[in-house]
Design a protein around this motif. Sequence first.
Motif, mmCIF file in Angstrom:
data_model
loop_
_atom_site.group_PDB
_atom_site.id
_atom_site.type_symbol
_atom_site.label_atom_id
_atom_site.label_comp_id
_atom_site.label_asym_id
_atom_site.label_seq_id
_atom_site.Cartn_x
_atom_site.Cartn_y
_atom_site.Cartn_z
ATOM 1 N N PRO A 136 -5.017 54.488 2.191
ATOM 2 C CA PRO A 136 -3.655 54.629 2.737
ATOM 3 C C PRO A 136 -2.566 54.274 1.716
ATOM 4 N N GLN A 137 -2.787 53.208 0.957
ATOM 5 C CA GLN A 137 -1.806 52.817 -0.057
ATOM 6 C C GLN A 137 -1.750 53.850 -1.167
ATOM 7 N N ARG A 138 -2.884 54.401 -1.513
ATOM 8 C CA ARG A 138 -2.927 55.451 -2.538
ATOM 9 C C ARG A 138 -2.135 56.672 -2.071
ATOM 10 N N ALA A 139 -2.259 57.019 -0.796
ATOM 11 C CA ALA A 139 -1.504 58.158 -0.259
ATOM 12 C C ALA A 139 -0.002 57.896 -0.336
ATOM 13 N N VAL A 140 0.413 56.667 -0.024
ATOM 14 C CA VAL A 140 1.842 56.322 -0.093
ATOM 15 C C VAL A 140 2.320 56.358 -1.539
ATOM 16 N N LEU A 141 1.497 55.869 -2.468
ATOM 17 C CA LEU A 141 1.859 55.926 -3.891
ATOM 18 C C LEU A 141 2.051 57.372 -4.337
ATOM 19 N N ILE A 142 1.185 58.262 -3.877
ATOM 20 C CA ILE A 142 1.301 59.683 -4.227
ATOM 21 C C ILE A 142 2.580 60.268 -3.637
ATOM 22 N N VAL A 143 2.848 59.983 -2.358
ATOM 23 C CA VAL A 143 4.042 60.520 -1.699
ATOM 24 C C VAL A 143 5.305 60.036 -2.406
ATOM 25 N N LEU A 144 5.370 58.741 -2.711
ATOM 26 C CA LEU A 144 6.562 58.209 -3.373
ATOM 27 C C LEU A 144 6.721 58.774 -4.786
ATOM 28 N N THR A 145 5.612 58.887 -5.508
ATOM 29 C CA THR A 145 5.671 59.427 -6.871
ATOM 30 C C THR A 145 6.107 60.887 -6.862
ATOM 31 N N MET A 146 5.581 61.665 -5.934
ATOM 32 C CA MET A 146 5.944 63.082 -5.868
ATOM 33 C C MET A 146 7.359 63.290 -5.322
ATOM 34 N N SER A 147 7.911 62.280 -4.664
ATOM 35 C CA SER A 147 9.286 62.376 -4.164
ATOM 36 C C SER A 147 10.294 62.404 -5.301
ATOM 37 N N LEU A 148 9.978 61.754 -6.410
ATOM 38 C CA LEU A 148 10.921 61.701 -7.534
ATOM 39 C C LEU A 148 11.228 63.088 -8.094
ATOM 40 N N PRO A 149 10.218 63.888 -8.491
ATOM 41 C CA PRO A 149 10.566 65.242 -8.965
ATOM 42 C C PRO A 149 11.087 66.144 -7.845
ATOM 43 N N ALA A 150 10.683 65.868 -6.607
ATOM 44 C CA ALA A 150 11.189 66.670 -5.486
ATOM 45 C C ALA A 150 12.693 66.461 -5.308
ATOM 46 N N ILE A 151 13.164 65.238 -5.518
ATOM 47 C CA ILE A 151 14.598 64.964 -5.406
ATOM 48 C C ILE A 151 15.363 65.712 -6.493
ATOM 49 N N VAL A 152 14.843 65.668 -7.705
ATOM 50 C CA VAL A 152 15.506 66.362 -8.818
ATOM 51 C C VAL A 152 15.539 67.868 -8.542
ATOM 52 N N ALA A 153 14.412 68.426 -8.100
ATOM 53 C CA ALA A 153 14.359 69.863 -7.806
ATOM 54 C C ALA A 153 15.308 70.221 -6.661
ATOM 55 N N ALA A 154 15.350 69.386 -5.633
ATOM 56 C CA ALA A 154 16.248 69.652 -4.503
ATOM 57 C C ALA A 154 17.716 69.582 -4.935
ATOM 58 N N ALA A 155 18.039 68.648 -5.814
ATOM 59 C CA ALA A 155 19.418 68.537 -6.301
ATOM 60 C C ALA A 155 19.802 69.763 -7.124
ATOM 61 N N VAL A 156 18.886 70.236 -7.954
ATOM 62 C CA VAL A 156 19.162 71.433 -8.752
ATOM 63 C C VAL A 156 19.359 72.639 -7.837
ATOM 64 N N MET A 157 18.486 72.781 -6.852
ATOM 65 C CA MET A 157 18.599 73.922 -5.934
ATOM 66 C C MET A 157 19.875 73.837 -5.095
ATOM 67 N N ALA A 158 20.243 72.622 -4.668
ATOM 68 C CA ALA A 158 21.477 72.463 -3.895
ATOM 69 C C ALA A 158 22.703 72.754 -4.752
ATOM 70 N N SER A 159 22.669 72.357 -6.012
ATOM 71 C CA SER A 159 23.820 72.636 -6.880
ATOM 72 C C SER A 159 23.941 74.129 -7.169
ATOM 73 N N ARG A 160 22.835 74.807 -7.270
ATOM 74 C CA ARG A 160 22.870 76.263 -7.475
ATOM 75 C C ARG A 160 23.361 76.992 -6.234
ATOM 76 N N ALA A 161 23.167 76.365 -5.066
ATOM 77 C CA ALA A 161 23.629 76.964 -3.814
ATOM 78 C C ALA A 161 25.071 76.596 -3.528
ATOM 79 N N GLY A 162 25.774 76.088 -4.536
ATOM 80 C CA GLY A 162 27.180 75.746 -4.372
ATOM 81 C C GLY A 162 27.408 74.426 -3.673
ATOM 82 N N GLY A 163 26.412 73.560 -3.682
ATOM 83 C CA GLY A 163 26.572 72.246 -3.067
ATOM 84 C C GLY A 163 26.317 72.232 -1.570
ATOM 85 N N GLN A 164 25.861 73.357 -1.013
ATOM 86 C CA GLN A 164 25.560 73.388 0.412
ATOM 87 C C GLN A 164 24.394 72.450 0.695
ATOM 88 N N THR A 165 24.434 71.799 1.841
ATOM 89 C CA THR A 165 23.393 70.826 2.144
ATOM 90 C C THR A 165 22.065 71.515 2.426
#
Length: 132
Positions: free
Chosen positions: A16-45
């Motif tokens: 279970p802790q390993r799964a949480v470590l994976i989820v948290l670690t994968m959240s970091l690049p997901a945030i960056v990718a989501a920010a890039v995609m949101a900025s390309r969409a003109g800042g729409q949420t």
Amino acid sequence: MVEQVLRTVFENAAAPQRAVLIVLTMSLPAIVAAAVMASRAGGQTGPCGRLICDLRILGPALGLLVGAMNSFHMARTIQSLPFHPTARQLAPGILEVSTLIGLGAGVGLLAAAAHLALGWTPARTDSPSDAR
């Protein structure tokens, strides 16, 4: 050195802790990718903005919850041992708790930074261009 310690924490963590470590670690690049995609969409949420907003709270909360559960379990185990464990014996558990809490905080901070970089205010998550 840090990479080796983090690898050891991951290898020694329960499933279970390993799964949480994976989820948290994968959240970091997901945030960056989501920010890039949101900025390309003109800042729409949209879904990208929703992910960023949710991870501001959920990342730290998940890290704290699992870290607290680890600390509780570790303390109960220490109490039931017939000997007094040394700091060296306790270090892997302390490292795991620290990693979970720190990684959760990192996810929350990165999501908050992405949120601010996109020009969204805490009270209003629509883009500044929508106010026109």
